[in-house]
Design a protein around this motif. Sequence first.
Motif, short mmCIF file in Angstrom:
data_model
loop_
_atom_site.label_atom_id
_atom_site.label_comp_id
_atom_site.label_asym_id
_atom_site.label_seq_id
_atom_site.Cartn_x
_atom_site.Cartn_y
_atom_site.Cartn_z
N ALA A 125 52.12 32.37 47.58
CA ALA A 125 52.63 33.75 47.60
C ALA A 125 51.49 34.73 47.30
O ALA A 125 51.37 35.78 47.93
N LEU A 126 50.64 34.36 46.37
CA LEU A 126 49.49 35.20 46.03
C LEU A 126 48.56 35.38 47.22
O LEU A 126 48.13 36.50 47.54
N VAL A 127 48.29 34.30 47.91
CA VAL A 127 47.41 34.37 49.08
C VAL A 127 48.04 35.24 50.17
O VAL A 127 47.37 36.08 50.77
N GLY A 128 49.34 35.04 50.40
CA GLY A 128 50.02 35.81 51.43
C GLY A 128 49.89 37.30 51.22
O GLY A 128 49.76 38.07 52.15
N ARG A 129 49.90 37.71 49.97
CA ARG A 129 49.81 39.12 49.69
C ARG A 129 48.38 39.63 49.65
O ARG A 129 48.12 40.81 49.85
N ARG A 160 52.67 47.87 53.25
CA ARG A 160 52.42 47.01 52.12
C ARG A 160 53.62 46.87 51.18
O ARG A 160 53.74 45.90 50.44
N SER A 161 54.50 47.84 51.20
CA SER A 161 55.62 47.84 50.26
C SER A 161 56.60 46.70 50.50
O SER A 161 57.34 46.32 49.60
N PHE A 162 56.61 46.17 51.73
CA PHE A 162 57.46 45.01 52.02
C PHE A 162 57.26 43.91 51.00
O PHE A 162 58.19 43.21 50.64
N THR A 163 56.04 43.77 50.56
CA THR A 163 55.71 42.60 49.74
C THR A 163 54.99 42.99 48.46
O THR A 163 54.29 42.18 47.88
N ASP A 164 55.18 44.21 48.05
CA ASP A 164 54.52 44.62 46.81
C ASP A 164 55.06 43.80 45.64
O ASP A 164 56.27 43.64 45.51
N ASP A 211 46.14 43.42 49.93
CA ASP A 211 46.17 43.99 48.60
C ASP A 211 45.34 45.27 48.58
O ASP A 211 44.21 45.30 49.08
N PRO A 212 45.89 46.34 48.03
CA PRO A 212 45.14 47.60 48.01
C PRO A 212 43.95 47.53 47.06
O PRO A 212 43.05 48.35 47.15
N ASP A 213 43.97 46.56 46.20
CA ASP A 213 42.91 46.48 45.19
C ASP A 213 41.65 45.85 45.77
O ASP A 213 41.67 44.75 46.31
N ASP A 214 40.55 46.58 45.66
CA ASP A 214 39.29 46.10 46.20
C ASP A 214 38.86 44.78 45.58
O ASP A 214 38.34 43.90 46.26
N THR A 215 39.08 44.66 44.29
CA THR A 215 38.70 43.43 43.59
C THR A 215 39.36 42.22 44.23
O THR A 215 38.70 41.23 44.56
N VAL A 216 40.66 42.30 44.42
CA VAL A 216 41.41 41.18 44.98
C VAL A 216 40.95 40.89 46.40
O VAL A 216 40.65 39.74 46.75
N ARG A 217 40.90 41.92 47.24
CA ARG A 217 40.56 41.70 48.64
C ARG A 217 39.16 41.14 48.82
O ARG A 217 38.91 40.27 49.66
#
Lengths: 217, 217
Positions: A121-125, B125-129, A129-135
């Motif tokens: 689920a984490l990978v799918g999102r 993005r809100s679909f899966t926030d 991800d709007p967060d630069d760190t994550v992406r």
Amino acid sequence: MKVKKPKTRQKDTKQLILDSAERFFAREGFHVTSLRAITGAAGVNLAAVNYHFGSKEALLEAVFERRLIPLNQVRRDKLEQIRDEAVEKGKRPSTKKVLQAFIEPTLRFKESEPGAEDFIALVGRSFTDPDDTVRKIFFRLIGPIFELLFETLRDALPELPENLLYWRLHFALGALAHTMHMSGCDKFLPVGFSDGCGTESLLSMLIPFVTAGMEAT
Amino acid sequence: MKVKKPKTRQKDTKQLILDSAERFFAREGFHVTSLRAITGAAGVNLAAVNYHFGSKEALLEAVFERRLIPLNQVRRDKLEQIRDEAVEKGKRPSTKKVLQAFIEPTLRFKESEPGAEDFIALVGRSFTDPDDTVRKIFFRLIGPIFELLFETLRDALPELPENLLYWRLHFALGALAHTMHMSGCDKFLPVGFSDGCGTESLLSMLIPFVTAGMEAT
DNA sequence: GTCTATAGATTGATAGAC
DNA sequence: GTCTATCAATCTATAGAC
């Protein structure tokens, strides 16, 4: 004297933190999750995170790497096997087989070990991800396998303009990503359809969908 | 005496906050964005947010409602028009037209007014926030139009088992959502393919993709 | 390696003058 | 309606005892 330090506790602590962090990052998001929540649920001390990983960001990186490196190896093996087979036979690989080689290990991974469901689920999102760190951390790990997937698909559909192939692959990955974080599938949208939520069922629906989309005339 | 209070500044402030919040929520995420960032960029006072909206959460709700209510009205009109036409002619609606009625206004909306591009990325993005706050507000506004889309698609593909139709719609929405937050499309993945990034080009690729997937045999 | 305690920064929200 | 000033709660990260 002891041959080796037992360090039973050390290893436990690191794994406990990873497990707990994976769960929280997947269910609440990276920035919303506090180190206190992670260590509290894991039953370890707050300071242990910085001792073992150095920072919250490095912890996220470790969470990704622990499962993504082995998963990518599986996907790479399958894709390369398909390429080799195609070269041997002098035929182009089938679109469906290529997509299957990437998608099947991904969705099956959910059941492979405890916690993997949260990870998927984490990978799918993380794709969006709007967060630069994550992406940034995510794309560093996922980039090469995507390139291999793209190239193998180009072998399967050589008549398709590269630009169109590129975007169709995006659409397919969007469908996959959307499926991946439906892990706890009753979490989204109306009830009554939790039936087809198992891995086998999802695979039997998703793969024909993206294959048809990819091969659309 | 004045017929009506001018309140020029009041309206400006509220709109300025909405515009700035929309931009930050879309590009950085809801929880990562501070009210100080929003008001600072908008050139208004920090306390104005709580005066005009009451809380950060209520501000997010206002950001969603401002654009989603009119957009949903357009999509609803188009879908109902297709249903009516089908009833008149005694034929089932075409899958492609149904999907188009939903997707086309969505993607075209990006160019309709300044700031809409950020908004579309936010919606995608809100679909899966992972954040409950975001998802709850979003699904309350988007739920009814999804149900209408599902029912209209059922008219178009009556032979398809409901469960399969439901999941294929999910896959299609995943592809759409993934496309929606590629607004700043060079932000993701390798370069060299920014060509097909315009709305017309995306529509001409996405609609055949999801139509083929939906009608796959 | 594990722990307590706390520094240092940032946040959402609000009270009260104008 | 707008502003300054500030509160109270949170956060990550770290110093230092054991």
